[in-house]
Design a protein around this motif. Structure first.
Motif, PDB file in Angstrom:
ATOM      1  N   PRO A   1      39.067 -33.694  28.212  1.00 17.85           N
ATOM      2  CA  PRO A   1      38.165 -34.031  29.323  1.00 17.85           C
ATOM      3  C   PRO A   1      38.699 -35.126  30.244  1.00 17.85           C
ATOM      4  O   PRO A   1      38.208 -35.281  31.359  1.00 17.85           O
ATOM      5  CB  PRO A   1      36.892 -34.494  28.609  1.00 17.85           C
TER       6      PRO A   1
ATOM      7  N   ARG B   1      34.125 -31.753  30.279  1.00 16.27           N
ATOM      8  CA  ARG B   1      33.444 -33.024  30.526  1.00 16.27           C
ATOM      9  C   ARG B   1      31.931 -32.896  30.346  1.00 16.27           C
ATOM     10  O   ARG B   1      31.262 -33.836  29.915  1.00 16.27           O
ATOM     11  CB  ARG B   1      33.787 -33.533  31.927  1.00 16.27           C
TER      12      ARG B   1
ATOM     13  N   ARG C   1      39.875 -32.703  36.624  1.00 13.85           N
ATOM     14  CA  ARG C   1      39.493 -32.604  35.215  1.00 13.85           C
ATOM     15  C   ARG C   1      38.535 -31.441  35.003  1.00 13.85           C
ATOM     16  O   ARG C   1      37.699 -31.169  35.871  1.00 13.85           O
ATOM     17  CB  ARG C   1      38.850 -33.915  34.756  1.00 13.85           C
TER      18      ARG C   1
ATOM     19  N   SER D   1      32.924 -39.535  29.601  1.00 16.24           N
ATOM     20  CA  SER D   1      31.929 -38.837  30.408  1.00 16.24           C
ATOM     21  C   SER D   1      30.579 -38.831  29.711  1.00 16.24           C
ATOM     22  O   SER D   1      30.489 -38.810  28.477  1.00 16.24           O
ATOM     23  CB  SER D   1      32.366 -37.392  30.675  1.00 16.24           C
TER      24      SER D   1
END
Length: 288
Positions: free
Chosen positions: A55, A85, A80, A241
């Motif tokens: 992630p 994420r 990303r 995240s």
């Protein structure tokens, strides 16, 4: 005399809760909500086992890529993978929320039982302390704790759990006052049961439904707080995240790349809504 009084008292508790379970079936909305909550909890527990991309890995040549086979919901402004994420965001946000709820219940439940059962000066002291904490806005306490201690998101959620604890204390105290007048509690006292046994064997089962209701509400509230402080930049720190950090920069991307914002916002909204619907269903069943 003592041996004759104990069995009916012990048997009264399970019969009571069997009647409560039969009093109303869970609605379809509550069942769907529970299913979604369980899926999110499974993601939280098993995210490390899922075949996800890193992630935090950036691909600046592939920023804000559309949905594809390699990126199921595209990429963000740093390239990303958004799906990865999002899964880790659910993990972080739920774990943070559960930390706050665990502290709140761990502190508020035993204190609420003691306040409702013992009464007197203990009840007065705990109730006044709860009132003092509840008068201070939660965000101010969190900002003060972050400034003084520079804690991680889990530390902040432990502080938040301490802020939630007075709410749990007051609810459990009120429920304990109601349950303590029941016949099976009176029979327990007459049979010579100790205070600890009465609290554990009779009062705790009597308030457990209310505890589950409070967990569902406070978990949703804790996730809202986590998302808010992470959005403000004082919660989860990059490159980690959470559902809150995934909304950073939302206004800049909403017009041209709405999926970057709408997907995590939808998951967060559905999870909080599911927790509230499930909690409302439990409350409705208890009133029948």
């Amino acid at each position: 005399m003592t041996e004759m009084a104990s069995p009916p008292a012990a048997a009264a508790v399970p019969r009571r809760f069997r009647r409560e379970r039969r009093s109303g079936a869970m609605s379809w909305g509550a069942r769907i909500s529970l299913l979604f909550i369980l899926i999110c909890l499974a993601v939280m527990a098993g995210v490390e086992l899922l075949p996800l991309q890193d992630p935090a890995k950036q691909d600046l040549a592939n920023t804000l890529a559309p949905i594809s086979g390699d990126h199921w919901i595209g990429t963000d402004e740093l390239g990303r993978d958004l799906f990865s994420r999002l899964m880790w965001g659910v993990h972080t946000s739920l774990l943070a929320g559960l930390t706050a709820v665990a502290v709140a219940v761990g502190v508020g439940l035993p204190l609420g039982l003691l306040a409702g059962y013992l009464g007197g000066w203990i009840d007065q002291l705990l109730s006044r302390l709860a009132d003092v904490v509840l008068t201070v806005p939660a965000l101010i306490l969190l900002l003060a704790a972050q400034t003084a201690l520079d804690t991680s998101i889990q530390g902040q959620m432990m502080v938040l759990g301490g802020i939630f604890a007075p709410r749990v204390l007051r609810v459990i105290r009120a429920e304990t006052l109601s349950v303590s007048t029941a016949a099976f509690v009176t029979a327990g006292r007459m049979s010579g049961a100790s205070h600890l046994r009465i609290l554990w064997r009779y009062l705790l089962p009597g308030v457990r439904a209310q505890v589950v209701v409070q967990i569902s509400y406070l978990l949703g509230l804790a996730m809202v707080v986590e998302a808010g402080i992470s959005f403000l930049g004082i919660g989860v720190k990059p490159p980690d995240s959470s559902l809150g950090t995934l909304l950073i920069g939302a206004s800049a991307m909403l017009s041209n790349h709405p999926h970057v914002v709408l997907v995590p916002a939808t998951v967060l909204t559905l999870l909080i809504l599911s927790l509230n619907v499930f909690g409302d269903s439990l409350t409705a069943q208890r009133k029948k």
